[in-house]
Design a protein around this motif. Sequence first.
Motif, PDB file in Angstrom:
ATOM      1  N   GLY A  86      -7.901   0.169  -2.413  1.00  0.00           N
ATOM      2  CA  GLY A  86      -7.159  -0.355  -1.262  1.00  0.00           C
ATOM      3  C   GLY A  86      -7.994  -1.287  -0.402  1.00  0.00           C
ATOM      4  O   GLY A  86      -7.539  -1.720   0.648  1.00  0.00           O
TER       5      GLY A  86
ATOM      6  N   HIS B 263       0.833  -1.214   0.000  1.00  0.00           N
ATOM      7  CA  HIS B 263       0.000   0.000   0.000  1.00  0.00           C
ATOM      8  C   HIS B 263       0.864   1.259   0.000  1.00  0.00           C
ATOM      9  O   HIS B 263       0.545   2.237  -0.678  1.00  0.00           O
TER      10      HIS B 263
ATOM     11  N   ASP C 248       0.846   4.147  -2.850  1.00  0.00           N
ATOM     12  CA  ASP C 248       0.678   5.583  -2.561  1.00  0.00           C
ATOM     13  C   ASP C 248       1.826   6.396  -3.143  1.00  0.00           C
ATOM     14  O   ASP C 248       1.609   7.446  -3.742  1.00  0.00           O
TER      15      ASP C 248
END
Lengths: 96, 189
Positions: free
Chosen positions: B67, B8, B12
């Motif tokens: 996500g 994750h 990002d």
Amino acid sequence: MKNRDEILDRLFRAAIAPVPPKEMPFGFDTRVLALVRASSPNGSAIIALFAQRAAMIALAVIALASVGVYRASTSNDDLPAEYAMADNAIQSSLGE
Amino acid sequence: MDDDEHAHTLVDRARDGDDEAARELIRQLYPMVAKIVRGYRPRRAAEEDLTQMIFIKVFQNLAQYSGKVPISHWVSRIAVNTCRNQLMAEKARPELRHADLSEEQAAMLENLAASDEALSPDRKLAARDLVEKLLAMLKPVERLVIDMLYLQERSVAEIQKVTGWTAAAIKIRAFRARQKLRRQIGGLL
């Protein structure tokens, strides 16, 4: 003779082989990122997109304004009688 | 930091234009994507071209990744759909005949039909080649299902996660594929 399902299952079992994880080819990541950049919209494309949207909004505003003006002009013709009388009275008082 | 959390963070950073994070993401996901592409056994489109196409789609749509699911699941579904769309026009090969088999493959098949003995290691190579020939008779999605179920020994639930297909769809595809393979085997014996 064995049945076909059994043969098939044994064939699959015999064909199972540990496949080594495929190595990423050299420069693959660089190529992917370059292609992503090349395919993403650039600055002038974004401006063109904005201009297109602005033009569409402007056209919608013009159309609405035209409808408004047209309706206002047609509704002026049939003013209520009181307005006409008041108008007449004002005109005559001004004349005096 | 666990794998998901790390992935994750990479997503990002890649969204914010960090090239190093994007490269790391490609390196992490490459083996999984390559495995899916290989499972389809593409003929016309080269494996590497298909893999490249999948990663381009992933990065073009990265902003849409919510996500909610692990990034590997999201990417694997893009991979499955891209391969499927790309290979939709690919026709299954015509029927396999006994004359198409090598001597080794024919002997190995007779051995499988006649006895319960385990195949010797040299016959296993012939078995793999024969399975490849048989899979070429199937539609691309059927090839993927057979590859995942029997050659990678994945469960239906695992295939569901990777492909996004329902359990019923997977079972139906596997059933139809096995029917075709059974017919083929029958023709070869």
